[in-house]
Write a protein that holds these residues in place. Sequence first.
Motif, short mmCIF file in Angstrom:
data_model
loop_
_atom_site.label_atom_id
_atom_site.label_comp_id
_atom_site.label_asym_id
_atom_site.label_seq_id
_atom_site.Cartn_x
_atom_site.Cartn_y
_atom_site.Cartn_z
N MET A 183 0.84 -1.18 0.00
CA MET A 183 0.00 0.00 0.00
C MET A 183 0.89 1.24 0.00
SD MET A 183 -2.79 1.06 2.84
CE MET A 183 -4.01 2.23 2.44
N GLN A 184 0.65 2.14 -0.91
CA GLN A 184 1.41 3.37 -0.98
C GLN A 184 0.89 4.37 0.04
OE1 GLN A 184 1.14 4.68 -4.99
NE2 GLN A 184 2.89 3.47 -5.63
N LYS A 185 1.82 5.20 0.52
CA LYS A 185 1.43 6.22 1.49
C LYS A 185 0.58 7.27 0.80
CE LYS A 185 3.31 9.63 4.58
NZ LYS A 185 4.51 10.28 5.08
N LYS A 186 -0.53 7.62 1.40
CA LYS A 186 -1.41 8.65 0.88
C LYS A 186 -0.87 10.02 1.32
CE LYS A 186 -5.42 5.69 1.46
NZ LYS A 186 -6.67 5.53 2.19
N VAL A 187 -1.05 11.00 0.49
CA VAL A 187 -0.63 12.35 0.82
C VAL A 187 -1.64 12.95 1.80
CG1 VAL A 187 -0.18 14.64 -0.09
CG2 VAL A 187 0.47 12.62 -1.40
N GLY A 188 -1.13 13.49 2.90
CA GLY A 188 -1.99 14.15 3.86
C GLY A 188 -2.80 13.23 4.75
N ILE A 189 -2.39 12.00 4.90
CA ILE A 189 -3.14 11.06 5.74
C ILE A 189 -2.88 11.36 7.22
CG2 ILE A 189 -1.37 9.27 5.82
CD1 ILE A 189 -3.66 7.22 5.60
N ILE A 190 -3.91 11.21 8.02
CA ILE A 190 -3.80 11.34 9.47
C ILE A 190 -3.93 9.94 10.06
CG2 ILE A 190 -4.83 12.33 11.55
CD1 ILE A 190 -3.52 14.40 9.78
N TYR A 191 -2.96 9.59 10.89
CA TYR A 191 -2.95 8.28 11.53
C TYR A 191 -3.61 8.36 12.89
CZ TYR A 191 0.54 7.41 7.96
OH TYR A 191 1.19 7.30 6.76
N ARG A 192 -4.19 7.24 13.28
CA ARG A 192 -4.85 7.14 14.57
C ARG A 192 -4.34 5.88 15.26
NH1 ARG A 192 -11.28 6.99 16.02
NH2 ARG A 192 -11.08 5.75 17.91
N LYS A 193 -4.11 6.00 16.57
CA LYS A 193 -3.82 4.84 17.41
C LYS A 193 -4.76 4.92 18.60
CE LYS A 193 0.97 4.02 16.16
NZ LYS A 193 2.26 3.56 16.65
N TYR A 219 1.85 0.14 18.79
CA TYR A 219 0.44 -0.15 18.53
C TYR A 219 0.17 -0.03 17.03
CZ TYR A 219 -0.82 0.04 23.50
OH TYR A 219 -0.95 -0.21 24.84
N PRO A 220 -0.87 -0.69 16.53
CA PRO A 220 -1.17 -0.61 15.08
C PRO A 220 -1.68 0.77 14.67
CG PRO A 220 -2.86 -1.88 16.21
CD PRO A 220 -1.78 -1.60 17.23
N PHE A 221 -1.40 1.12 13.42
CA PHE A 221 -1.86 2.38 12.83
C PHE A 221 -3.23 2.18 12.22
CE2 PHE A 221 2.70 2.91 12.76
CZ PHE A 221 2.89 4.26 12.97
N PHE A 222 -4.07 3.20 12.32
CA PHE A 222 -5.37 3.20 11.66
C PHE A 222 -5.52 4.51 10.90
CE2 PHE A 222 -5.91 0.34 15.22
CZ PHE A 222 -6.62 -0.71 14.67
N ASP A 223 -6.24 4.46 9.78
CA ASP A 223 -6.60 5.67 9.07
C ASP A 223 -7.63 6.40 9.93
OD1 ASP A 223 -8.14 7.45 7.35
OD2 ASP A 223 -7.03 6.54 5.69
N ALA A 224 -7.39 7.67 10.22
CA ALA A 224 -8.27 8.41 11.13
C ALA A 224 -9.66 8.63 10.56
CB ALA A 224 -7.62 9.75 11.48
N ILE A 225 -9.81 8.58 9.24
CA ILE A 225 -11.12 8.83 8.62
C ILE A 225 -11.89 7.53 8.40
CG2 ILE A 225 -12.29 9.75 6.58
CD1 ILE A 225 -9.95 11.77 6.41
N THR A 226 -11.23 6.52 7.85
CA THR A 226 -11.92 5.26 7.52
C THR A 226 -11.85 4.23 8.64
OG1 THR A 226 -9.97 4.26 6.51
CG2 THR A 226 -11.39 5.59 5.08
N PHE A 227 -10.95 4.42 9.59
CA PHE A 227 -10.69 3.49 10.70
C PHE A 227 -10.13 2.15 10.24
CE2 PHE A 227 -14.27 6.16 12.26
CZ PHE A 227 -13.53 6.91 13.14
N GLN A 282 -7.19 -0.44 9.37
CA GLN A 282 -5.82 -0.62 9.85
C GLN A 282 -4.85 -0.44 8.68
OE1 GLN A 282 -5.06 -4.15 12.11
NE2 GLN A 282 -2.95 -3.60 12.49
N ILE A 283 -3.77 0.27 8.94
CA ILE A 283 -2.74 0.52 7.94
C ILE A 283 -1.50 -0.27 8.33
CG2 ILE A 283 -1.29 2.26 6.84
CD1 ILE A 283 -3.48 4.29 7.58
N HIS A 284 -1.03 -1.10 7.43
CA HIS A 284 0.12 -1.97 7.72
C HIS A 284 1.39 -1.32 7.19
CE1 HIS A 284 -2.60 -5.14 8.97
NE2 HIS A 284 -3.33 -4.83 7.92
N ILE A 285 1.94 -0.40 7.95
CA ILE A 285 3.18 0.26 7.53
C ILE A 285 4.35 -0.09 8.42
CG2 ILE A 285 2.00 2.21 6.49
CD1 ILE A 285 2.85 3.82 8.95
N HIS A 286 4.11 -0.76 9.53
CA HIS A 286 5.19 -1.04 10.47
C HIS A 286 6.28 -1.88 9.82
CE1 HIS A 286 7.04 -1.23 14.35
NE2 HIS A 286 7.07 -2.54 14.31
N TYR A 287 5.93 -2.93 9.08
CA TYR A 287 6.91 -3.80 8.44
C TYR A 287 7.68 -3.05 7.37
CZ TYR A 287 8.98 -7.35 5.51
OH TYR A 287 9.87 -8.07 4.77
#
Length: 84
Positions: free
Chosen positions: A1-11, A41-49, A51-56
């Motif tokens: 998954m490519q990083k989105k521009v302007g994404i806000i992460y939620r934990k 802790y896992p990352f989540f998209d703040a708008i869609t909730f 889970q974003i798998h970017i840790h690996y």
Amino acid sequence: MQKKVGIIYRKNCDKCNRPSYSSSEIGSWKCPICHNDLTNYPFFDAITFEQIHIHYVLKKALKGYQNVYYPNDHSTNQNKKFNA
């Protein structure tokens, strides 16, 4: 998954049950309410909730910067070239 521009992460903090938001996926992450360490802790998209798998991917990218391109005795090798 490519990083989105302007994404806000939620934990989500499991200590105080509050969300925490950030625009950065690197560095330490502390809960602003109870100061619990949320770094692993896992990352989540703040708008869609979702889970974003970017840790690996992040660990793999950071590991790439840890390569050593010069031997430990680099300075002595340079002196041998000039003295030969």
